[in-house]
Design a protein around this motif. Structure first.
Motif, PDB file in Angstrom:
ATOM      1  N   LEU A 126       0.802  -1.222   0.000  1.00  0.00           N
ATOM      2  CA  LEU A 126       0.000   0.000   0.000  1.00  0.00           C
ATOM      3  C   LEU A 126       0.836   1.274   0.000  1.00  0.00           C
ATOM      4  O   LEU A 126       0.456   2.279  -0.611  1.00  0.00           O
ATOM      5  N   TRP A 127       1.993   1.246   0.680  1.00  0.00           N
ATOM      6  CA  TRP A 127       2.834   2.444   0.775  1.00  0.00           C
ATOM      7  C   TRP A 127       3.121   3.045  -0.590  1.00  0.00           C
ATOM      8  O   TRP A 127       3.134   4.271  -0.762  1.00  0.00           O
ATOM      9  N   LEU A 128       3.351   2.178  -1.591  1.00  0.00           N
ATOM     10  CA  LEU A 128       3.689   2.672  -2.930  1.00  0.00           C
ATOM     11  C   LEU A 128       2.529   3.445  -3.542  1.00  0.00           C
ATOM     12  O   LEU A 128       2.736   4.462  -4.213  1.00  0.00           O
ATOM     13  N   PHE A 129       1.306   2.984  -3.284  1.00  0.00           N
ATOM     14  CA  PHE A 129       0.134   3.608  -3.879  1.00  0.00           C
ATOM     15  C   PHE A 129      -0.314   4.863  -3.118  1.00  0.00           C
ATOM     16  O   PHE A 129      -1.301   5.490  -3.501  1.00  0.00           O
ATOM     17  N   ILE A 130       0.410   5.180  -2.068  1.00  0.00           N
ATOM     18  CA  ILE A 130       0.223   6.460  -1.376  1.00  0.00           C
ATOM     19  C   ILE A 130       1.328   7.426  -1.789  1.00  0.00           C
ATOM     20  O   ILE A 130       1.064   8.557  -2.201  1.00  0.00           O
ATOM     21  N   ILE A 131       2.572   6.962  -1.703  1.00  0.00           N
ATOM     22  CA  ILE A 131       3.717   7.843  -1.956  1.00  0.00           C
ATOM     23  C   ILE A 131       3.849   8.217  -3.437  1.00  0.00           C
ATOM     24  O   ILE A 131       4.021   9.388  -3.785  1.00  0.00           O
ATOM     25  N   ALA A 132       3.769   7.231  -4.336  1.00  0.00           N
ATOM     26  CA  ALA A 132       3.973   7.512  -5.760  1.00  0.00           C
ATOM     27  C   ALA A 132       2.960   8.519  -6.319  1.00  0.00           C
ATOM     28  O   ALA A 132       3.348   9.463  -7.018  1.00  0.00           O
ATOM     29  N   PRO A 133       1.653   8.368  -6.025  1.00  0.00           N
ATOM     30  CA  PRO A 133       0.716   9.380  -6.509  1.00  0.00           C
ATOM     31  C   PRO A 133       0.985  10.774  -5.938  1.00  0.00           C
ATOM     32  O   PRO A 133       0.824  11.775  -6.650  1.00  0.00           O
ATOM     33  N   PHE A 134       1.408  10.835  -4.686  1.00  0.00           N
ATOM     34  CA  PHE A 134       1.723  12.141  -4.109  1.00  0.00           C
ATOM     35  C   PHE A 134       2.946  12.760  -4.783  1.00  0.00           C
ATOM     36  O   PHE A 134       3.004  13.972  -4.997  1.00  0.00           O
ATOM     37  N   VAL A 135       3.931  11.928  -5.125  1.00  0.00           N
ATOM     38  CA  VAL A 135       5.106  12.427  -5.851  1.00  0.00           C
ATOM     39  C   VAL A 135       4.674  12.996  -7.204  1.00  0.00           C
ATOM     40  O   VAL A 135       5.089  14.091  -7.604  1.00  0.00           O
ATOM     41  N   GLY A 136       3.829  12.254  -7.905  1.00  0.00           N
ATOM     42  CA  GLY A 136       3.325  12.726  -9.197  1.00  0.00           C
ATOM     43  C   GLY A 136       2.534  14.010  -9.065  1.00  0.00           C
ATOM     44  O   GLY A 136       2.644  14.922  -9.893  1.00  0.00           O
TER      45      GLY A 136
END
Length: 227
Positions: free
Chosen positions: A201-211
């Protein structure tokens, strides 16, 4: 308070319809050629956004996505407190949508590959997944910022432009991660499904925020705020 409730309802509808299409109408396991496939799921997400844009857009702006809210905040269109409350109610709405899906699956049958429409990536493909989620969120949020610009945006066609962009994003990204580009949409299904979905789940929180951060930076660079 009305705009926060609107965000909650809008996100609930997005998760229920978008993730629901993957749960009940996606490519059904063991049934060749059945289900709506990638295009059908992509359309479900995009049409959900269009429907909600013309339903609650005049109330809350229809973010229904913490990544969009972050982009709007960083572009100077809302304050931090309001953005935080938006995100909270978006997650609550996503939880309600996922709870309904969970109840539907629990009380009936489901032959699909997922219980809640959670996002995951294949083992060893973390880099690909992170890049995809960041890049496609960047594109999606950039379109949102442009289409909803008060002076040079798409006006009444903004909801259509945003929804169709989400369809395009899903068509490409579904085979990679199932497509999130929306932390709330990923958090709720993962909490209900657990296992791999929760551990990733961490990836699907951090990556969209980075984008989202990148889209706000680019938008601020290419926009002349004095005109």
């Amino acid at each position: 308070m009305k705009k926060y409730v609107a965000e909650m309802i809008g996100t609930m509808v997005l998760v229920l319809m978008g993730c629901g299409s993957a749960v009940f109408a996606g490519d059904i396991a063991g049934s060749v050629g059945s289900g709506v496939g990638t295009l059908g799921v992509a359309l479900a997400f995009g049409l959900s956004v269009i429907a909600m844009a013309y339903t609650i857009g005049g109330i809350s702006g229809c973010h229904i996505n913490p990544a969009i809210t972050l982009g709007v905040f960083l572009s100077g269109r809302m304050n931090g407190k309001e953005a935080g409350i938006y995100m909270l109610f978006q997650v609550i709405g996503a939880l309600i949508g996922s709870a309904i899906l969970f109840l539907l699956v629990s009380t009936g049958t489901n032959n699909g590959p997922t219980l809640t429409g959670s996002n995951t990536y294949e083992e060893g493909m973390m880099g690909q997944a992170f890049l995809a989620e960041a890049v496609f969120t960047f594109i999606f949020v950039l379109v949102v910022l442009g289409a909803t610009d008060a002076k040079k945006g798409a006006g009444n066609f903004a909801g259509l432009a945003i929804g169709l962009t989400l369809v395009l994003v899903h068509i490409v990204c579904i085979p990679i991660t199932g497509t999130s580009v929306n932390p709330a949409r990923s958090i709720a299904p993962a909490l209900f499904e657990g296992g791999v979905a929760l551990s990733q789940l961490w990836l699907f929180i951090i990556a969209p925020f980075v984008g989202s951060i990148l889209s706000a930076v680019v938008w601020n660079l290419i926009t002349d705020k004095t005109k």
